[in-house]
Design an enzyme around this catalytic site. Sequence first.
Site, PDB file in Angstrom:
ATOM      1  N   LYS A 110       7.568  14.341  46.632  1.00 28.50           N
ATOM      2  CA  LYS A 110       6.006  14.292  46.941  1.00 28.50           C
ATOM      3  C   LYS A 110       5.987  12.991  47.610  1.00 28.50           C
ATOM      4  O   LYS A 110       5.086  13.125  48.686  1.00 28.50           O
ATOM      5  CB  LYS A 110       5.623  14.204  45.443  1.00 28.50           C
ATOM      6  CG  LYS A 110       4.105  14.353  45.529  1.00 28.50           C
ATOM      7  CD  LYS A 110       3.557  14.129  44.105  1.00 28.50           C
ATOM      8  CE  LYS A 110       4.005  15.311  43.225  1.00 28.50           C
ATOM      9  NZ  LYS A 110       3.465  14.926  41.725  1.00 28.50           N
ATOM     10  N   ARG A 125       1.110   9.069  40.246  1.00 32.24           N
ATOM     11  CA  ARG A 125       1.820  10.706  40.274  1.00 32.24           C
ATOM     12  C   ARG A 125       3.142  10.439  40.134  1.00 32.24           C
ATOM     13  O   ARG A 125       3.749   9.934  40.952  1.00 32.24           O
ATOM     14  CB  ARG A 125       1.541  11.221  41.275  1.00 32.24           C
ATOM     15  CG  ARG A 125      -0.194  11.277  41.761  1.00 32.24           C
ATOM     16  CD  ARG A 125      -0.357  11.977  43.169  1.00 32.24           C
ATOM     17  NE  ARG A 125      -0.109  13.413  43.295  1.00 32.24           N
ATOM     18  CZ  ARG A 125      -0.440  13.921  44.411  1.00 32.24           C
ATOM     19  NH1 ARG A 125      -0.606  13.429  45.474  1.00 32.24           N
ATOM     20  NH2 ARG A 125      -0.140  15.097  44.418  1.00 32.24           N
ATOM     21  N   GLY A 183       5.165  20.264  37.331  1.00 31.31           N
ATOM     22  CA  GLY A 183       4.400  20.233  36.050  1.00 31.31           C
ATOM     23  C   GLY A 183       5.409  19.748  34.828  1.00 31.31           C
ATOM     24  O   GLY A 183       5.025  19.534  33.728  1.00 31.31           O
ATOM     25  N   MET A 205       6.774  16.516  34.657  1.00 33.08           N
ATOM     26  CA  MET A 205       6.568  15.244  34.491  1.00 33.08           C
ATOM     27  C   MET A 205       4.804  14.613  34.641  1.00 33.08           C
ATOM     28  O   MET A 205       4.396  15.853  34.761  1.00 33.08           O
ATOM     29  CB  MET A 205       7.573  14.429  35.314  1.00 33.08           C
ATOM     30  CG  MET A 205       8.804  14.264  34.908  1.00 33.08           C
ATOM     31  SD  MET A 205       9.948  13.430  36.061  1.00 33.08           S
ATOM     32  CE  MET A 205       9.357  14.063  37.416  1.00 33.08           C
ATOM     33  N   ARG A 211       4.934  20.391  50.265  1.00 31.86           N
ATOM     34  CA  ARG A 211       6.502  20.756  50.058  1.00 31.86           C
ATOM     35  C   ARG A 211       7.230  22.034  50.789  1.00 31.86           C
ATOM     36  O   ARG A 211       6.114  22.937  50.815  1.00 31.86           O
ATOM     37  CB  ARG A 211       6.880  20.530  48.750  1.00 31.86           C
ATOM     38  CG  ARG A 211       6.470  21.502  48.024  1.00 31.86           C
ATOM     39  CD  ARG A 211       6.824  21.439  46.442  1.00 31.86           C
ATOM     40  NE  ARG A 211       5.985  22.394  45.505  1.00 31.86           N
ATOM     41  CZ  ARG A 211       5.347  21.986  44.568  1.00 31.86           C
ATOM     42  NH1 ARG A 211       5.812  20.768  43.787  1.00 31.86           N
ATOM     43  NH2 ARG A 211       4.751  22.795  43.944  1.00 31.86           N
ATOM     44  N   HIS A 236      33.784  38.930  27.160  1.00 32.10           N
ATOM     45  CA  HIS A 236      34.280  40.104  28.184  1.00 32.10           C
ATOM     46  C   HIS A 236      33.350  40.934  28.550  1.00 32.10           C
ATOM     47  O   HIS A 236      33.333  41.679  29.684  1.00 32.10           O
ATOM     48  CB  HIS A 236      35.026  40.664  26.993  1.00 32.10           C
ATOM     49  CG  HIS A 236      35.941  42.071  27.468  1.00 32.10           C
ATOM     50  ND1 HIS A 236      35.260  43.380  27.300  1.00 32.10           N
ATOM     51  CD2 HIS A 236      37.146  42.397  28.098  1.00 32.10           C
ATOM     52  CE1 HIS A 236      35.788  44.141  27.775  1.00 32.10           C
ATOM     53  NE2 HIS A 236      37.015  43.796  28.204  1.00 32.10           N
ATOM     54  N   SER A 240      47.990  33.421  45.862  1.00 37.71           N
ATOM     55  CA  SER A 240      46.291  33.941  45.513  1.00 37.71           C
ATOM     56  C   SER A 240      46.212  33.257  44.155  1.00 37.71           C
ATOM     57  O   SER A 240      46.991  33.290  43.092  1.00 37.71           O
ATOM     58  CB  SER A 240      46.592  35.536  45.240  1.00 37.71           C
ATOM     59  OG  SER A 240      45.183  35.873  44.916  1.00 37.71           O
ATOM     60  N   THR A 252      42.025  31.914  39.720  1.00 37.04           N
ATOM     61  CA  THR A 252      41.527  30.938  38.920  1.00 37.04           C
ATOM     62  C   THR A 252      40.680  31.248  37.527  1.00 37.04           C
ATOM     63  O   THR A 252      40.365  29.795  37.066  1.00 37.04           O
ATOM     64  CB  THR A 252      40.150  30.587  40.121  1.00 37.04           C
ATOM     65  OG1 THR A 252      39.386  31.812  40.246  1.00 37.04           O
ATOM     66  CG2 THR A 252      40.466  29.776  41.071  1.00 37.04           C
ATOM     67  N   CYS A 276      41.722  35.174  43.833  1.00 39.39           N
ATOM     68  CA  CYS A 276      41.155  36.496  43.486  1.00 39.39           C
ATOM     69  C   CYS A 276      40.648  36.335  42.078  1.00 39.39           C
ATOM     70  O   CYS A 276      40.481  37.274  41.136  1.00 39.39           O
ATOM     71  CB  CYS A 276      42.535  37.460  43.358  1.00 39.39           C
ATOM     72  SG  CYS A 276      43.948  36.940  42.169  1.00 39.39           S
ATOM     73  N   TYR A 305      40.896  33.752  52.366  1.00 39.05           N
ATOM     74  CA  TYR A 305      40.253  34.792  52.004  1.00 39.05           C
ATOM     75  C   TYR A 305      39.803  34.465  50.601  1.00 39.05           C
ATOM     76  O   TYR A 305      40.494  33.897  49.859  1.00 39.05           O
ATOM     77  CB  TYR A 305      40.869  36.221  52.233  1.00 39.05           C
ATOM     78  CG  TYR A 305      41.805  36.546  51.338  1.00 39.05           C
ATOM     79  CD1 TYR A 305      41.834  36.944  50.068  1.00 39.05           C
ATOM     80  CD2 TYR A 305      43.337  36.208  51.663  1.00 39.05           C
ATOM     81  CE1 TYR A 305      42.706  37.199  48.985  1.00 39.05           C
ATOM     82  CE2 TYR A 305      44.159  36.496  50.836  1.00 39.05           C
ATOM     83  CZ  TYR A 305      44.232  36.754  49.627  1.00 39.05           C
ATOM     84  OH  TYR A 305      45.225  37.074  48.618  1.00 39.05           O
TER      85      TYR A 305
HETATM   86  P1  ADP Z   1       2.422  17.789  39.815  1.00 35.80           P
HETATM   87  O1  ADP Z   1       3.559  17.305  40.362  1.00 35.80           O
HETATM   88  O2  ADP Z   1       2.292  18.277  38.459  1.00 35.80           O
HETATM   89  O3  ADP Z   1       1.654  18.792  40.598  1.00 35.80           O
HETATM   90  P2  ADP Z   1       0.484  15.880  41.160  1.00 35.80           P
HETATM   91  O4  ADP Z   1       1.029  14.729  41.003  1.00 35.80           O
HETATM   92  O5  ADP Z   1       0.591  16.774  42.024  1.00 35.80           O
HETATM   93  O6  ADP Z   1       1.324  16.698  39.728  1.00 35.80           O
HETATM   94  O7  ADP Z   1      -0.776  15.819  40.342  1.00 35.80           O
HETATM   95  C1  ADP Z   1      -1.535  16.881  39.577  1.00 35.80           C
HETATM   96  C2  ADP Z   1      -2.941  17.193  40.038  1.00 35.80           C
HETATM   97  O8  ADP Z   1      -3.917  16.120  40.349  1.00 35.80           O
HETATM   98  C3  ADP Z   1      -2.868  17.826  41.398  1.00 35.80           C
HETATM   99  O9  ADP Z   1      -3.691  18.952  41.365  1.00 35.80           O
HETATM  100  C4  ADP Z   1      -3.414  16.892  42.214  1.00 35.80           C
HETATM  101  O10 ADP Z   1      -3.640  17.662  43.511  1.00 35.80           O
HETATM  102  C5  ADP Z   1      -4.205  15.967  41.679  1.00 35.80           C
HETATM  103  N1  ADP Z   1      -4.291  14.826  42.427  1.00 35.80           N
HETATM  104  C6  ADP Z   1      -3.154  13.778  42.360  1.00 35.80           C
HETATM  105  N2  ADP Z   1      -3.435  12.888  43.117  1.00 35.80           N
HETATM  106  C7  ADP Z   1      -4.845  13.083  43.267  1.00 35.80           C
HETATM  107  C8  ADP Z   1      -5.783  12.046  44.065  1.00 35.80           C
HETATM  108  N3  ADP Z   1      -5.587  10.968  44.452  1.00 35.80           N
HETATM  109  N4  ADP Z   1      -7.088  12.681  44.287  1.00 35.80           N
HETATM  110  C9  ADP Z   1      -7.450  13.746  43.804  1.00 35.80           C
HETATM  111  N5  ADP Z   1      -6.557  14.470  42.986  1.00 35.80           N
HETATM  112  C10 ADP Z   1      -5.309  14.296  43.135  1.00 35.80           C
HETATM  113 MG    MG Z   2       1.161  18.773  42.614  1.00 34.22          MG
END
Ligand code: ADP
Ligand code: MG
Length: 903
Positions: A22, A91, A100, A102, A335, A451, A786, A789, A854, A874
């Site tokens: 991120k 974040r 989602g 962490m 990403r 099996h 051959s 494994t 093999c 191979y």
């Molecule tokens: P995840 O990895 O679970 O997507 P994020 O770090 O992206 O978590 O954040 C969760 C939500 O909060 C996302 O929808 C993101 O766009 C929003 N968010 C994160 N940082 C900001 C920010 N600085 N301003 C507004 N929204 C934010």
């Molecule tokens: Mg996100």
Amino acid sequence: MDRYVYDFAEGGRDRADLLGGKGANLAEMVRMGLPVPPGFTVTTEACRVFLATGAPPPELDQEIAEHLERLERAAGRRLGQVDDPLLLSVRSGARFSMPGMMETILDIGLNDYAVLGLAKTPARERFAWDSYRRLVQMFGTTVMGVDGALFEDVLTRIEHQHHVVDDAHLDTCDLIRIVETYKDIIRERTGEDFPQDPHEQLRRAVLAVFGSWNAERARVYRRREHIPDDLGTAVNIQTMVFGNRGADSGSGVAFTRDPATGRPGVYGDYLPDAQGEDVVSGTRDAVPLQELERLDPASYEKLCGHLQRLEEHYRDLCDIEFTIEQGRLWMLQTRVGKRTAQAAFGIAGQLVDEGLISLDEALERVSGEGLARLMFPSFDTSDAEEPLTRGVPASPGAAVGAAVFDSAEAGRRAAAGERVVLVRPETTPDDLPGMVAAQAVLTSRGGKTSHAAVVARGMGKVCVCGAEGLVVDPRGRRCTAGGVTVEEGTVLSVDGTEGRVYLGEVPLVDSVVMRYFEGGGRLPEEAGEEDVEQVVRDVHRLMERADAVRRLEVRANADTPEDAARARRFGARGIGLCRTEHMFLGERRGYVETMILAAGDAEREAALAELLPLQRRDFVGILEAMDGLPVTIRLLDPPLHEFLPDAVELAVRVAREEAVGREPDARDTALLAAVTRMHEENPMLGLRGVRLGLVVPGLVAMQVRAVAEAVVERVRAGGSPRAQIMVPLVGAAAELHLVRDEVERVLAQVSEESGVAVDCPVGTMIELPRAALTAGRIARDADFFSFGTNDLTQTTWGFSRDDVEAAFFPAYLEKGVFETSPFETIDRDGVGRLVELAVAEGRAARPDLEVGVCGEHGGDPESVRFFHGAGLDYVSCSPFRLPVARLEAGRAALRGVSGSDTR
Ligand code: ADP
Ligand code: MG
Ligand code: MG
């Protein structure tokens, strides 16, 4: 490491190890000049220090303070200031995306005073308290550990009082009340007040994000995705922007093309008047992104422009998060997006057509795992009900059939044209005919390498193993699961991709890709655009490329002419393993029994003589199907008692006769004595492989003669047979030397008798550590190696696959002793080193030594990559896995060329 904090402007996407995905991508967007709220990233290194020592690095506070000050200066606002304060998001963001899994905390910096400052004008009051409410809730759960349900309850109660369905309809007074209640809950539950000091909020939020790396769900996710546990997460601290400031604000997610099908065109969801996490949490219904074009055309146009730039920049499908604050568009995340297998092939092809990537890059963007998924039919489970049971998804695909509980019934019904699902507690070699007849196999015991699973994968059959709560009663011809009884004949739908079993028939979607391979992997000539599905074109193009660039040859494990023929269609350039044991089964068992019971040489030779023409016929068929290509025939490998009847059954039969005072059948008595005599505590380590050949007179000679005579027959028929003779389970050079002498003697005999020069290369399997360690000596008598494994893994680890899978593999995987079963993916550090050693010493002794593999691993994508690197000639695998092996061999050949990450 000289420091722990980097400004967004300092990073870039090549620094994801340090900044997390991120953070690295936020930095990349800043570099591209896209509108990203300013901020900075705390490195994964800081998290690793925290995870190792329980405390953050001592310098961290100071470094964060300095970056924060810079941020505040640039924004002209300070954290916690009473008038229009700066707010932050904290974040998480690890090297590999863990969506989602962490924590992220928004609106850091609000407290009882700052909320008033944020409100500033009456028009902003509701927005300010909404933000404060979110902060207290997120902070309370994530940082202070309060059960989130307590907060949710309060919210629901108040919503009910107002007869509204979601929080968007609450007014300022409600929100103020909610915040106060939340704070009370926190005090009650933790004995502590919600911290009013913004700097304390920030510090604790950072630590909570570090800590969330080890949250249970994050660990589970990592295990499933094979992400190492010691990477740690980065933390991004970023200026807040607000999508919850009224109708001209909102937030959304978007993809640069459809991640399910790969179709071009922006694609996503938008939620007006909402903060980020509302979109994904699904509390309110989002609208399709296209709707934004109507709501806010200017922002929509800008967004589309950014999406296009991102895709051109990353040269791949991107997924993004954005927020619009009062008509101003902000980019919050991007990403390279996850996608289905079909989309992966489709997008790769499109990007080539668009000139964004080369064909070789396209090949790196797809995977063998994905191709395998495209080859299996699938269920249309959009409106399927709850499964009857769930189990290990052992062999992917979808199949429907009537439940049957033994091999015989499976055979009977299949012969009558019925589709069946074989349901067993577990399977043994005796169930083979039933497995062949069935569409799918379902067992209540065993795992991915049981099996049932191994055999099913080899045959391309659907298989679910170890199904939860399934009790199979083969005698009663029924099974039960979750209180439901399934009688014989009941239709089941088995989803081997997801590991689910449904009662009744779930509609199937056929795989066009499989039909393409079955048809020989060719596109029909002069086919119009509409005649061939796009996904087939996409696959075809990349298969051709993979075949063109790969160095590894692919062969098949095939024991019958039908398998050999299919293997050719699927692209095999020979047979790497033709097992001969099935040639001793069925009605031929009688001869094997006689051979074992033989009182003298004459009797034994007579039995062997009966087997000879049958074996020869088998070999002729296979050599014909693989004409012109090498066929590696393995001499008999399993212990002989595997061909004898079951000891208990025999004992019962004999005892029953004796009980009624009758003389038991003489052959039964003799067989029982033989079975008892030949009993082995550890058959896997007993009298088998080359050892059999050295102690059972005439066995090797018979098999070799059958091969040689088959060669002669094929030559006379005008073919080019290329049989190779492979000796299993050699541990000492002397063993191979002895057998080789006998093989050569027989070959010379047959050559002389027939007048056809029969010249078969003789080689050995390397499947014992001792063979690998003495490979140099063994190579003097071997034309080829051959690697077996499967056995090499068993003997290197000292565990037997059938015993350990249920007994302790789940615990080992859980405890992280290994990330994947070494029976699925080659154990590079142990078994892999033996392979490398044997290749090096074998080739040193004999430069023209042919080397292949093999074992099951020959069709495993990750293992294929290893074998390429180890310099093998191979890989050989079951016919259905050939396309995967070809694709991965091609990808392996490209690896390192562009250095891209393929995870
Ligand atoms: P995840 O990895 O679970 O997507 P994020 O770090 O992206 O978590 O954040 C969760 C939500 O909060 C996302 O929808 C993101 O766009 C929003 N968010 C994160 N940082 C900001 C920010 N600085 N301003 C507004 N929204 C934010
Ligand atoms: Mg996100
Ligand atoms: Mg073996």
